[in-house]
Enzyme design. Structure first.
Site, mmCIF file in Angstrom:
data_model
loop_
_atom_site.group_PDB
_atom_site.id
_atom_site.type_symbol
_atom_site.label_atom_id
_atom_site.label_comp_id
_atom_site.label_asym_id
_atom_site.label_seq_id
_atom_site.Cartn_x
_atom_site.Cartn_y
_atom_site.Cartn_z
ATOM 1 N N HIS A 270 5.188 66.744 5.782
ATOM 2 C CA HIS A 270 4.531 65.446 5.543
ATOM 3 C C HIS A 270 3.334 65.665 4.632
ATOM 4 C CE1 HIS A 270 2.718 61.516 6.357
ATOM 5 N NE2 HIS A 270 3.924 61.172 6.766
ATOM 6 N N ASP A 328 11.280 60.764 10.462
ATOM 7 C CA ASP A 328 12.686 60.609 10.045
ATOM 8 C C ASP A 328 13.623 61.624 10.679
ATOM 9 O OD1 ASP A 328 11.175 59.884 6.968
ATOM 10 O OD2 ASP A 328 12.271 58.451 8.203
#
Ligand code: SDX
Length: 393
Positions: A270, A328
């Site tokens: 991320h 996700d």
């Protein structure tokens, strides 16, 4: 008062804007919406209440929530002419292509809510998009599978309405499973907003030019589609299926670490979180709960995901780079178990994030000091030089 963030030691930049909507502490793995932790909202609240919180800054009273829910419920229908718009697409078009096109086309159907300088029109456009995105998204799915469109029902809650529009067929009665409805609502909540991510920044930049709200949200949908962003949920499940069994995990871990191989572990890493994405934790718990309730707890993809996470979190490459599962990584496993094809994963992310894009757009538009966005560059091209005729080149 949240401080100015440095996004990355090698790429330090001051914040692109001020916002009071969402706070992320990437080192602690903390996510707050208007001060409320995402874990508490996911377990104690529900999506429309979180929408109210993001839009208006406070948790609603019972009356405020009822009024807001009624406003949304009574705007879920699409202009009937928009059904023709769908028929211009190929049946095998990716649902994200359809959602992006139809949301942009709302500018052509809802003229009375495109004036960004009118607070009332901004409010009408906001409610219309939150209300109609489930219908638009469900119809994109129905069109892709060649089934008739199902109209929204005012008797159902937001998540149940979406599930029914996706999975009901005229040939038989469709009863919404409360387990699926709760799981769907939680997925909506976990994706609602996330500070200045790429698609939200796109919406803000589009909005800074004075573009109408439907065009701005369509720009956000387009940006979200990328596999490095919202498209990662579809890519993550495809990756887990390709791995197929836990004994093949080391091969993919090696590929992810190989600098000459463009492969990355989808659903991992991320730009901001250098700790666990708090949404991923809730999503993992939800995956266990939903798959057990659906009687598919031994789903091989879930087993691969859990083993992959375990191995990666013990591998120095991932540990040194502070790479953890993100929102996700597990979401696709739940959506797959609920019956959605992978092509519907990112449209569902877009549906959920519409409220975050709108809240951030409204916050920016309301700021009188706001100017058009105009990023600058470091020029690395040729210095000034004179033109040379073609015969002398
Ligand atoms: C979302 O911004 C948001 O808030 C987005 C989002 C939201 O809610 O809006 O949270 C939603 O987009 C989540 C992210 C979904 N994307 C993926 O899961 C795709 C896979 N992940 C990556 O492509 C990647 O992690 C990014 C794009 C998310 C971040 O990429 P960066 O900025 O290059 O990551 P980084 O700078 O932290 O990378 C540091 C190192 C690099 O290696 P070195 O050059 O130091 O040797 O880690 C490597 C990267 O190559 N790396 C990975 C990796 N992610 C980063 N290596 C293998 N697999 C990965 N997934």
């Amino acid at each position: 008062q949240a401080d100015v963030f440095t996004f990355d030691p090698g790429f330090t930049s001051t914040a692109s804007c001020e916002s009071a909507i969402t706070f992320i502490d990437g080192d602690k793995g903390e996510l707050l919406h208007r001060g409320y932790a995402i874990g508490e909202l996911a377990s104690k609240s529900h999506y429309l209440e979180v929408c109210y919180l993001l839009l208006y800054g406070e948790l609603p009273t019972a009356q405020q929530l009822e009024d807001f829910t009624n406003r949304v419920t009574n705007h879920t229908m699409l202009h009937e002419q928009m059904m023709q718009f769908y028929r211009g697409f190929r049946r095998d078009a990716h649902p994200m292509a359809i959602v992006c096109g139809v949301v942009g086309a709302m500018s052509a159907f809802y003229h009375d809510s495109t004036d960004v300088n009118d607070p009332w029109q901004r409010e009408v456009a906001s409610i219309r998009m939150i209300a109609k995105l489930p219908t638009i998204t469900a119809w994109a799915y129905k069109y892709s599978v060649g089934q008739p469109f199902v109209y929204p029902s005012n008797d159902l809650d937001y998540a149940s309405n979406f599930l029914r529009m996706c999975f009901a067929v005229p040939a038989e009665e469709y009863v919404v499973d409360p387990i699926l409805s709760r799981a769907m609502d939680r997925i909506f909540t976990l994706h609602a907003d996330h500070e200045q991510n790429a698609s939200t920044s796109t919406v803000r930049l589009a909005g800074s030019s004075g573009a109408n709200p439907f065009a701005c949200i369509a720009a956000g949908v387009a940006c979200l589609w990328g596999p490095a962003h919202g498209g990662a949920n579809e890519a993550a499940l495809n990756m887990l299926r390709e791995i197929g069994s836990v004994d093949r995990i080391p091969e993919y871990i090696a590929k992810a670490k190989d600098k000459d191989d463009p492969f990355r572990l989808m659903g991992f890493g991320h730009r901001v979180y250098k700790n666990f994405d708090p949404r991923a934790k809730v999503m993992k718990e939800s995956a266990d709960e939903v798959l057990a309730l659906l009687g598919v707890e031994n789903n091989p993809t879930l087993q691969v995901a859990k083993e992959l996470e375990k191995i990666a979190l013990e591998d120095p490459y991932f540990v040194e780079r502070k790479l953890y599962p993100n929102v996700d990584f597990y979401s696709g496993i739940i959506l797959d178990a609920m019956g959605f094809p992978t092509s519907m994963f990112t449209p569902i992310f877009a549906l959920s994030r519409t409220v975050g894009w709108i809240a951030q757009w409204k916050e920016m538009i309301a700021d009188e000091k706001q100017k058009i966005g105009r990023p600058r560059q470091l020029y690395t091209g040729a210095a000034h030089r004179d033109y040379v005729d073609v015969e002398n080149r």
